[in-house]
Design a protein around this motif. Structure first.
Motif, short mmCIF file in Angstrom:
data_model
loop_
_atom_site.label_atom_id
_atom_site.label_comp_id
_atom_site.label_asym_id
_atom_site.label_seq_id
_atom_site.Cartn_x
_atom_site.Cartn_y
_atom_site.Cartn_z
N PHE A 54 0.85 -1.19 0.00
CA PHE A 54 0.00 0.00 0.00
C PHE A 54 0.88 1.24 0.00
N CYS A 55 0.67 2.13 -0.97
CA CYS A 55 1.43 3.38 -1.08
C CYS A 55 0.50 4.54 -0.80
N GLY A 56 0.78 5.30 0.25
CA GLY A 56 -0.09 6.41 0.62
C GLY A 56 0.66 7.48 1.37
N ALA A 62 -4.91 7.44 4.30
CA ALA A 62 -4.98 6.76 5.60
C ALA A 62 -6.34 6.13 5.83
N THR A 63 -7.40 6.75 5.33
CA THR A 63 -8.75 6.19 5.46
C THR A 63 -8.85 4.86 4.71
N VAL A 84 3.30 -1.20 3.98
CA VAL A 84 2.95 0.19 3.72
C VAL A 84 4.19 0.98 3.31
N VAL A 85 4.07 1.69 2.20
CA VAL A 85 5.10 2.62 1.75
C VAL A 85 4.56 4.04 1.89
N THR A 86 5.29 4.91 2.59
CA THR A 86 4.89 6.30 2.75
C THR A 86 6.05 7.22 2.38
N ARG A 87 5.72 8.48 2.21
CA ARG A 87 6.74 9.49 1.97
C ARG A 87 7.47 9.79 3.27
N LYS A 100 6.66 17.50 10.17
CA LYS A 100 5.27 17.15 9.89
C LYS A 100 5.22 15.68 9.49
N GLU A 101 4.61 14.88 10.36
CA GLU A 101 4.52 13.44 10.09
C GLU A 101 3.46 13.14 9.03
N VAL A 102 3.72 12.13 8.25
CA VAL A 102 2.80 11.72 7.19
C VAL A 102 1.64 10.95 7.82
N PRO A 103 0.38 11.36 7.56
CA PRO A 103 -0.78 10.68 8.17
C PRO A 103 -0.82 9.19 7.91
N ALA A 104 -0.47 8.75 6.70
CA ALA A 104 -0.49 7.31 6.40
C ALA A 104 0.55 6.57 7.23
#
Length: 383
Positions: A54-56, A62-63, A84-87, A100-104
């Motif tokens: 999952f990339c978000g 996040a939803t 999960v892959v996030t920025r 600023k943390e990434v919500p995902a």
């Protein structure tokens, strides 16, 4: 009825996707599948369970991630694992001192899912879960194109949740542009991930048109479409819409672009061109708007001004001694201590609740107008 409720009350029952039921303000994935959906589930379990990458990034994605996790816990034969892959977290604010943390990322940590933080796919290789190799990529509001090398790594390729009725509003900011354009409706699309272009994949599923009631703000529409998108994503996994040969949906909507919002351009007020109703809508979408303020006869002394909480007034509600030109302002007195700051637009007037002038703190618009009137400063004009 709340704006959120009115977004969904027009969804025709006959167009409700299989496996999704009406629930309160919107829709929910059916907890007890009907006969048609039960047959689909039996078909699913003849295939290997999904091992998802999952990339978000943001709250919208996040939803969807939380909905997939709930489905994984409900039926691990359908979804065996989720990586999960996030920025990467970004530094923001003055001096870039705030992280600023990434919500995902926050959601993945709360759900205790395997997490991979990257800013580029270059040199990065997908993990191999204990349950077996990944077989499906899901990208939701990720902000990076998933390259063909990664898509080809998996059995089923990739799918995406996009908050518009594609090909209308292709791009990074479809919700913003739908509101700024005063679009009468929007929706959600499930598409395959194109290996080269954003939002040019095969359309697998598309919601009915969701009306956008007048006065709907960005957060309300965002949250509603995020929930709907998550439900449609779970339904797509249950129905295995990603599996070839695809059941292609032919969209009847015209193509258009929805590029990333540029505050310097999109939030810049044009008093001669925009109406009061349009500025109220823009402010409800973007949060704040900006212009310049200064002496009428000295443009070089005009300062940047940020305006917030705008409310439109019709021309016939404002009593003025002489006709006003766009950008001119009036102090509208009331029985209370502080009246209103009103600024003339191309059509109508805009009431300004918050005003922040360059180099000064934010103050109430009415208080600023009262002070300017009492001190007989001016003439000043908004441009």
């Amino acid at each position: 009825m709340t704006p959120l409720a009115s977004l969904f009350r027009f969804w025709p029952r006959k167009n409700t996707p299989s496996g999704i039921r009406r629930s309160g303000l919107g829709y929910a994935v059916a907890s007890k599948p009907n006969r048609q959906f039960s047959q689909c589930r039996h078909f699913q379990h003849q295939h290997p369970p999904l091992r998802i990458l999952f990339c978000g990034s943001d709250h919208f994605s996040a939803t969807s991630l939380k909905a997939l996790y709930q489905e994984h816990k409900r039926d691990p034969r359908l979804i065996a694992s989720i990586d999960v892959v996030t920025r990467v977290d970004k530094r923001v604010g003055r001096g870039l001192k705030t992280i600023k943390e990434v919500p995902a990322k926050i959601a993945a940590e709360e759900l205790k899912l395997p997490l991979h933080e990257i800013d580029t796919f270059t040199g990065w290789h997908p993990p191999t879960p204990l349950t077996g190799p990944l077989n499906l990529i899901i990208a939701v509001s990720f902000g990076r194109r998933v390259p063909a090398r990664i898509l080809n790594y998996t059995l089923y390729g990739g799918i995406n949740v996009h908050p518009s009725l594609l090909p209308t509003y292709r791009g990074a900011a479809p919700i913003y542009h739908a509101l700024l354009d005063n679009a009468p409706f929007t929706g959600v699309t499930i598409q395959t991930l194109h290996p080269v272009l954003f939002d040019h994949g095969t359309i697998l599923s598309q919601s009915p048109e969701i009306p956008i009631p007048k006065g709907t703000d960005y957060q309300t529409l965002h949250d509603s479409l995020a929930i709907l998108g998550a439900q449609m994503l779970v339904h797509a996994c249950r129905s295995r819409l990603f599996q070839k040969p695809h059941h292609v949906i032919e969209s009847r909507y015209p193509p258009s672009e929805a590029p990333k919002i540029n505050p310097e351009y999109h939030a810049r007020i044009s008093w001669e061109r925009q109406t009061a109703e349009e500025l109220e809508r823009y402010c409800g979408t973007l949060g704040t708007l900006w212009c310049r303020l200064g002496p009428v006869d000295d443009p070089d002394r005009r300062k940047r001004v940020i305006l917030s909480q705008l409310t439109s007034w019709d021309d016939d509600k404002v009593n003025v001694d002489e006709p006003a030109q766009p950008g001119q302002w009036r102090y509208h007195e009331t029985g209370s201590k502080t009246g209103f700051l009103l600024i003339k637009c191309r059509a109508g007037w805009i009431e300004v609740s918050g005003i922040k002038i360059e180099g000064k703190t934010r103050t109430q618009g009415g208080e600023w107008a009262r002070s300017m009137t009492a001190n007989k400063r001016g003439p000043f004009v908004f441009t």
